[in-house]
Design an enzyme around this catalytic site. Structure first.
Site, short mmCIF file in Angstrom:
data_model
loop_
_atom_site.label_atom_id
_atom_site.label_comp_id
_atom_site.label_asym_id
_atom_site.label_seq_id
_atom_site.Cartn_x
_atom_site.Cartn_y
_atom_site.Cartn_z
N ASP A 8 147.12 -5.68 57.07
CA ASP A 8 146.62 -5.15 55.80
C ASP A 8 147.69 -5.24 54.73
OD1 ASP A 8 144.73 -4.11 54.13
OD2 ASP A 8 144.64 -2.13 55.03
N GLY A 9 147.24 -5.23 53.48
CA GLY A 9 148.15 -5.26 52.34
C GLY A 9 147.80 -4.16 51.36
N GLU A 43 148.01 -8.98 51.93
CA GLU A 43 147.08 -9.31 53.02
C GLU A 43 147.55 -10.55 53.77
OE1 GLU A 43 144.55 -7.44 53.83
OE2 GLU A 43 144.00 -6.27 52.07
N ASP A 67 140.48 -6.31 56.72
CA ASP A 67 139.42 -5.82 55.83
C ASP A 67 139.34 -6.67 54.57
OD1 ASP A 67 141.54 -4.99 54.23
OD2 ASP A 67 141.33 -2.87 54.73
N HIS A 121 139.10 1.51 55.17
CA HIS A 121 138.93 2.94 54.86
C HIS A 121 137.66 3.51 55.49
CE1 HIS A 121 142.06 2.05 51.94
NE2 HIS A 121 141.29 1.13 51.42
#
Length: 298
Positions: A8-9, A43, A67, A121
């Site tokens: 993730d970023g 990302e 995501d 999230h």
């Protein structure tokens, strides 16, 4: 054996202080960042660093949970075409983030890997752990501090697929119900991805965000749909310019519809944008309707 990891970023302001992170378990994770970067950079860098960290086990398959549809599409759909064109887009302009993409292109050679999109999230354990660490790295850079880089990939715990030794990996499942703010955050990240200049310059890239029945009322009163966008971009034209974004509201009306409103400042103007995103079970969230209204001009 398969290693399941989330990547993730995070970018505070996008662009702004930025971070990246990958996470397998508490003994195997890594993070870092920059004083100035974008969410897309984070990302991609997270995926790159995951491949680097696990390079000592080239025969072990990686299952990467992201995501970011942008990151997944860059690697699985768009990168081979960009490479053939000398890392240029169809309009002849250089591909953004190509320094990271070139390194990704090199490290994935000979590796076994798959990607799976997960909702951000939404309570997914590995995704939340990666998100927390990426955001912490971005926050550290914002404060002028060195982020916690993590232990890297040690393999010391014998953990495969995020479990204790001998246990089967948990299935990747979507939560039956999501808090409204989490759904809204996920969809707003997609809206920001659609505003990326690199995405907006190529129909193959931009169309991945669009619902088949997408319609848009542009700030000049013109109308767009999927076929119109294709005609503009295939002819070498451009979509309306974007700019810094100020989110006003992101509100789910139900589990499959989210409305977003924000202000954008392209070329010295102030534009009000309203978007509706629909969730298609097989393809994730897609933009169904969008309208831009000029509020003021410089």
């Amino acid at each position: 054996m398969t290693i399941i990891a989330a990547a993730d970023g995070s970018a505070l302001g996008n662009p702004g202080p930025a971070g990246w992170a990958w996470y397998i378990d508490h003994e195997n994770w890594g993070a870092g960042g920059w004083d100035h970067g974008t969410n897309n950079m984070g990302e991609l860098q997270a995926v790159l660093e995951l491949f680097r960290a696990t390079a000592k086990e080239p025969e072990t398959e990686l299952k990467i949970l992201c995501d970011s549809q942008y990151a997944i599409n860059c690697i699985t759909k768009w990168m081979p075409g960009w490479k053939k064109k000398g890392w240029k887009k169809s309009d002849g302009k250089p591909v953004l983030n190509q320094d990271i993409l070139r390194e990704l292109d090199a490290v994935i050679v000979g590796r076994k890997y798959t990607f799976e999109w997960v909702k951000g999230h939404a309570g997914h354990e590995l995704n939340e752990e990666a998100d927390d660490r990426a955001r912490a790295a971005a926050t550290a850079h914002q404060s002028g501090k060195d982020p916690d880089a993590g232990p890297g990939y040690t393999g010391s715990s014998g953990t495969i697929a995020g479990n204790e030794p001998g246990q089967a990996p948990p299935p990747v499942v979507e939560a039956a119900a999501e808090p409204a703010v989490d759904v809204a955050s996920t969809v707003f990240e997609l809206e920001q991805g659609l505003l990326d200049a690199q995405v907006r310059a190529n129909f193959t890239e931009v169309s991945d965000f669009l619902h088949p029945s997408y319609q848009e009322v542009c700030r000049d009163g013109s109308l767009l749909d999927v076929s119109t966008v294709r005609s503009i971009l295939d002819a070498g034209g451009t979509l309306p310019a974007t700019g810094p974004v100020q989110l006003l509201t992101a509100r789910p009306l139900d589990s499959k519809l989210v409305l977003i409103a924000y202000r954008m400042s392209p070329e010295g103007s102030q534009v009000l944008v309203c978007s509706s995103w629909w969730q298609q079970t097989e393809r994730g969230w897609k933009l169904r309707f969008r309208q831009e209204t000029i509020e003021s001009r410089a």
